[in-house]
Enzyme design. Sequence first.
Site, PDB file in Angstrom:
ATOM      1  CD  GLU A   1      -8.786   1.003   7.602  1.00 15.66           C
ATOM      2  OE1 GLU A   1      -8.859   0.201   8.551  1.00 15.66           O
ATOM      3  OE2 GLU A   1      -8.041   1.993   7.615  1.00 15.66           O
TER       4      GLU A   1
ATOM      5  CG  HIS B   1      -5.933  -2.169   8.972  1.00 13.28           C
ATOM      6  ND1 HIS B   1      -6.085  -0.894   9.462  1.00 13.28           N
ATOM      7  CD2 HIS B   1      -4.630  -2.458   9.119  1.00 13.28           C
ATOM      8  CE1 HIS B   1      -4.904  -0.448   9.887  1.00 13.28           C
ATOM      9  NE2 HIS B   1      -4.009  -1.384   9.683  1.00 13.28           N
TER      10      HIS B   1
ATOM     11  CG  ASP C   1      -9.032  -1.381  11.900  1.00 18.97           C
ATOM     12  OD1 ASP C   1      -8.040  -2.055  11.550  1.00 18.97           O
ATOM     13  OD2 ASP C   1      -9.401  -0.360  11.287  1.00 18.97           O
TER      14      ASP C   1
ATOM     15  CG  ASP D   1      -0.290  -0.417   2.515  1.00 14.19           C
ATOM     16  OD1 ASP D   1       0.937  -0.375   2.590  1.00 14.19           O
ATOM     17  OD2 ASP D   1      -1.008  -0.766   3.457  1.00 14.19           O
TER      18      ASP D   1
HETATM   19  P1  PGA Z   1       1.976  -1.673  12.998  1.00 17.78           P
HETATM   20  O1  PGA Z   1       0.875  -1.607  11.880  1.00 17.78           O
HETATM   21  O2  PGA Z   1       2.929  -2.744  12.581  1.00 17.78           O
HETATM   22  O3  PGA Z   1       2.620  -0.320  12.984  1.00 17.78           O
HETATM   23  O4  PGA Z   1       1.275  -1.994  14.284  1.00 17.78           O
HETATM   24  C1  PGA Z   1       0.288  -2.786  11.442  1.00 17.78           C
HETATM   25  C2  PGA Z   1      -0.758  -2.467  10.395  1.00 17.78           C
HETATM   26  O5  PGA Z   1      -1.481  -1.458  10.555  1.00 17.78           O
HETATM   27  O6  PGA Z   1      -0.850  -3.227   9.428  1.00 17.78           O
END
Ligand code: PGA
Length: 241
Positions: A143, A138, A136, A67
């Site tokens: 999302e 994702h 959440d 992404d």
């Molecule tokens: P993080 O993010 O590794 O910074 O916790 C994970 C994500 O949002 O995919």
Amino acid sequence: MKIIRSETYKDMARKAANIISAQVIMKPNCVLGLATGSTPIGIYEQLIDWYRKGDLDFSEVTTINLDEYCGLARNNPQSYCSFMHNQFFDSVNIRPEHIHLPDGTNLNAKEECERYDQLIAKIGGVDLQLLGIGLDGHIGFNEPGSAFELGTHCVELTSSTIEANARFFSDSGEVPRKAYTMGIRTIMQAHKVLLVVNGKNKAEIVKRAFFGSVTPQVPASILQMHPDFTLIGDAEALAYV
Ligand code: PGA
């Protein structure tokens, strides 16, 4: 689904790096799907260390990132392009022409998403996809509520994701509101999927995503259906498993 338990973050990162290096050794011209975020940083550090010791060669590897924020220049320090160069690409021998991310500066979403999907098809799909998981549920920027059958698409970020990512910006008002993300269809088409998770704040979502029902409300839950899915977590993230 295979679950690998690690006591610490460092051990989680080393085990994930081992799986990625096995992939590169077995198939030197493999396609690695890569992820940003804090969780994979230790993995990239370990891979760089093994590369410097002469144990790994990325010269034939192609990478495709999950992404990118819309509207940030590639060289903006907060872009995922900058993150990947700083954390990994600039320290190993990946060829620049083998590095791919969505182009956040192309504001024509339809054109950019089609380009990325065609690119993924052209390079032969993803051999190993590395993922983190959001609070959440994702994966990438898919999302809650995202349709499982989507390819690359443009998303409006949820307030929870904006808040979680605000730590990288001087204030939350600067976090872009939109991003391009590989869709869940593309992630599910990867031959292998490796998801890494650490910390007690992720324990609840790990339980919901991998031991609850498969539902678009928890996007990562679809990985329960993937034929070659490995979850590596530290003791805190796997506390309820
Ligand atoms: P993080 O993010 O590794 O910074 O916790 C994970 C994500 O949002 O995919």
